[in-house]
Design a protein around this motif. Structure first.
Motif, PDB file in Angstrom:
ATOM      1  N   PHE A 160      58.122  48.567  48.571  1.00 60.39           N
ATOM      2  CA  PHE A 160      57.283  47.948  47.545  1.00 60.39           C
ATOM      3  C   PHE A 160      55.985  48.753  47.433  1.00 60.39           C
ATOM      4  N   PRO A 161      56.028  49.899  46.765  1.00 64.85           N
ATOM      5  CA  PRO A 161      54.877  50.804  46.768  1.00 64.85           C
ATOM      6  C   PRO A 161      53.788  50.461  45.755  1.00 64.85           C
ATOM      7  N   SER A 185      47.520  37.421  48.286  1.00 66.89           N
ATOM      8  CA  SER A 185      48.928  37.641  48.638  1.00 66.89           C
ATOM      9  C   SER A 185      49.067  38.790  49.638  1.00 66.89           C
ATOM     10  N   ILE A 186      48.216  39.806  49.509  1.00 64.17           N
ATOM     11  CA  ILE A 186      48.255  40.919  50.472  1.00 64.17           C
ATOM     12  C   ILE A 186      47.862  40.420  51.858  1.00 64.17           C
ATOM     13  N   ARG A 187      46.810  39.613  51.903  1.00 63.27           N
ATOM     14  CA  ARG A 187      46.371  39.071  53.196  1.00 63.27           C
ATOM     15  C   ARG A 187      47.426  38.145  53.795  1.00 63.27           C
ATOM     16  N   ARG A 188      48.072  37.365  52.939  1.00 60.72           N
ATOM     17  CA  ARG A 188      49.115  36.463  53.430  1.00 60.72           C
ATOM     18  C   ARG A 188      50.314  37.249  53.965  1.00 60.72           C
ATOM     19  N   ASP A 189      50.735  38.277  53.212  1.00 63.05           N
ATOM     20  CA  ASP A 189      51.866  39.088  53.661  1.00 63.05           C
ATOM     21  C   ASP A 189      51.535  39.830  54.953  1.00 63.05           C
ATOM     22  N   GLY A 247      54.071  43.182  63.869  1.00 67.44           N
ATOM     23  CA  GLY A 247      53.290  44.389  63.626  1.00 67.44           C
ATOM     24  C   GLY A 247      54.094  45.673  63.718  1.00 67.44           C
ATOM     25  N   ASN A 248      55.415  45.548  63.718  1.00 69.96           N
ATOM     26  CA  ASN A 248      56.300  46.715  63.814  1.00 69.96           C
ATOM     27  C   ASN A 248      56.491  47.328  62.427  1.00 69.96           C
ATOM     28  N   LYS A 249      56.159  48.604  62.279  1.00 66.61           N
ATOM     29  CA  LYS A 249      56.245  49.259  60.974  1.00 66.61           C
ATOM     30  C   LYS A 249      57.654  49.214  60.390  1.00 66.61           C
ATOM     31  N   LYS A 250      58.656  49.138  61.246  1.00 66.00           N
ATOM     32  CA  LYS A 250      60.034  49.087  60.754  1.00 66.00           C
ATOM     33  C   LYS A 250      60.296  47.808  59.957  1.00 66.00           C
ATOM     34  N   ASN A 251      59.476  46.789  60.178  1.00 62.93           N
ATOM     35  CA  ASN A 251      59.675  45.505  59.499  1.00 62.93           C
ATOM     36  C   ASN A 251      58.761  45.310  58.294  1.00 62.93           C
ATOM     37  N   VAL A 252      57.885  46.277  58.019  1.00 61.21           N
ATOM     38  CA  VAL A 252      56.838  46.044  57.021  1.00 61.21           C
ATOM     39  C   VAL A 252      57.397  45.858  55.612  1.00 61.21           C
ATOM     40  N   SER A 253      58.574  46.418  55.323  1.00 68.04           N
ATOM     41  CA  SER A 253      59.146  46.264  53.983  1.00 68.04           C
ATOM     42  C   SER A 253      59.517  44.811  53.698  1.00 68.04           C
ATOM     43  N   ARG A 254      59.721  44.033  54.739  1.00 61.91           N
ATOM     44  CA  ARG A 254      60.045  42.617  54.552  1.00 61.91           C
ATOM     45  C   ARG A 254      58.817  41.814  54.145  1.00 61.91           C
ATOM     46  N   TYR A 255      57.658  42.439  54.235  1.00 67.48           N
ATOM     47  CA  TYR A 255      56.395  41.768  53.904  1.00 67.48           C
ATOM     48  C   TYR A 255      55.646  42.567  52.839  1.00 67.48           C
ATOM     49  N   HIS A 256      56.437  43.081  51.891  1.00 68.15           N
ATOM     50  CA  HIS A 256      55.902  43.803  50.725  1.00 68.15           C
ATOM     51  C   HIS A 256      55.015  44.974  51.119  1.00 68.15           C
ATOM     52  N   ASN A 257      55.350  45.585  52.263  1.00 68.85           N
ATOM     53  CA  ASN A 257      54.669  46.797  52.734  1.00 68.85           C
ATOM     54  C   ASN A 257      53.168  46.612  52.948  1.00 68.85           C
ATOM     55  N   CYS A 258      52.782  45.395  53.329  1.00 63.48           N
ATOM     56  CA  CYS A 258      51.369  45.121  53.630  1.00 63.48           C
ATOM     57  C   CYS A 258      51.119  45.430  55.107  1.00 63.48           C
ATOM     58  N   LEU A 259      50.754  46.668  55.367  1.00 59.98           N
ATOM     59  CA  LEU A 259      50.637  47.168  56.734  1.00 59.98           C
ATOM     60  C   LEU A 259      49.300  46.820  57.379  1.00 59.98           C
ATOM     61  N   HIS A 260      48.252  46.703  56.554  1.00 63.83           N
ATOM     62  CA  HIS A 260      46.906  46.404  57.058  1.00 63.83           C
ATOM     63  C   HIS A 260      46.227  45.398  56.137  1.00 63.83           C
ATOM     64  N   LEU A 261      45.092  44.914  56.584  1.00 66.00           N
ATOM     65  CA  LEU A 261      44.265  44.071  55.725  1.00 66.00           C
ATOM     66  C   LEU A 261      43.569  44.933  54.669  1.00 66.00           C
ATOM     67  N   PRO A 262      43.325  44.394  53.474  1.00 67.13           N
ATOM     68  CA  PRO A 262      42.571  45.148  52.464  1.00 67.13           C
ATOM     69  C   PRO A 262      41.158  45.446  52.962  1.00 67.13           C
ATOM     70  N   LEU A 263      40.642  46.589  52.558  1.00 67.52           N
ATOM     71  CA  LEU A 263      39.297  46.991  52.967  1.00 67.52           C
ATOM     72  C   LEU A 263      38.260  46.683  51.894  1.00 67.52           C
ATOM     73  N   SER A 289      70.183  47.108  51.809  1.00 71.02           N
ATOM     74  CA  SER A 289      69.102  47.030  52.794  1.00 71.02           C
ATOM     75  C   SER A 289      68.456  45.648  52.780  1.00 71.02           C
ATOM     76  N   CYS A 290      68.245  45.117  51.576  1.00 70.00           N
ATOM     77  CA  CYS A 290      67.627  43.794  51.454  1.00 70.00           C
ATOM     78  C   CYS A 290      68.506  42.717  52.082  1.00 70.00           C
ATOM     79  N   ALA A 291      69.818  42.828  51.876  1.00 70.74           N
ATOM     80  CA  ALA A 291      70.737  41.836  52.435  1.00 70.74           C
ATOM     81  C   ALA A 291      70.695  41.856  53.962  1.00 70.74           C
TER      82      ALA A 291
END
Length: 232
Positions: free
Chosen positions: A59-60, A86-90, A100-116, A191-193
């Motif tokens: 989800f880029p 929504s970014i903060r929630r994801d 916090g595993n990067k391999k799972n971040v796509s399941r949370y709309h690629n929200c890897l960090h908090l917005p700055l 992948s989604c399934a």
């Protein structure tokens, strides 16, 4: 000015200094109108400002939740928009359930960090380069289509057999492109399934996957007249 890479960690330090200034700017009123602050920069920079994992993620998009595979094909429904909330929630879900595993971040709309920043994505200007590339690509395709029609008119006047061959090649190319798009969608849905968090979500993805596989079977690849003529 420091010559450093714009990593999330470095931007976090910089924004801790700049954010109060940005908030002061956004609170200004000029001629009775509230000042609206817009952010701009290249896409990689903006993605990091908003805590996203970047263009390689599933989800880029900075402005909506459209998966990458849907961006190349017209969709019937508009995807949900991204908001700071929504970014903060994801991100919170990514930390809590994705560990916090990067391999799972796509399941949370690629929200890897908090917005700055505290500026909504809707007030973030799309990178000029991306707009320009889109316009140039559209014009290029229009030019290709127009010149193809001219070529066919010329070929039709000169040689009927050549016209049939050219049409066969053109049709094959369009079908090949369509098939590749569907294959990309199938890979995404698979992948989604696998990564789905509930049975209901998995069943929905599997239903879409079945439809995509059926659509792929319906793509017609007619034999190329050019190849047949070469053998003859």
């Amino acid at each position: 000015m420091a010559k450093i890479k714009d990593t999330y960690e470095n931007l976090e330090i910089c924004m801790s200094i700049l954010q109060p200034q940005l908030e002061n700017l956004s609170s200004l009123v000029w001629d009775g109108q509230k000042v609206v602050l817009f952010l701009f920069g290249d896409f990689d920079f903006l993605s990091k400002l908003y805590g996203l994992s970047g263009t390689q993620g599933m989800f880029p998009c900075l402005w909506c939740l459209a998966p990458k595979s849907h961006m190349r094909m017209a969709q019937k429904k508009e995807p949900p928009q991204r908001y700071l909330a929504s970014i903060r929630r994801d991100f919170s879900c990514f930390q809590k359930y994705g560990k916090g595993n990067k391999k799972n971040v796509s399941r949370y709309h690629n929200c890897l960090h908090l917005p700055l920043v505290n500026t909504e994505p809707s007030e973030c200007a799309p990178p000029y380069l991306h707009i320009l590339l889109g316009i140039v690509l559209k014009h290029h395709r229009m030019l290709e289509e127009s010149t193809h029609k001219i070529d066919m008119q010329i070929a039709s006047a000169l040689d009927t057999d050549f016209t049939e061959i050219a049409e066969s090649v053109y049709s094959y190319g369009k079908n090949w492109t369509r098939a590749e798009q569907i294959k990309e969608k199938i890979n995404f849905l698979q992948s989604c399934a696998i990564l789905s968090s509930s049975d209901e979500e998995r069943q929905n993805f599997e239903k879409d996957l079945s439809s995509a596989e059926q659509a792929l079977e319906e793509v017609d690849f007619e034999p190329l007249g050019l190849v047949q003529s070469a053998h003859n």
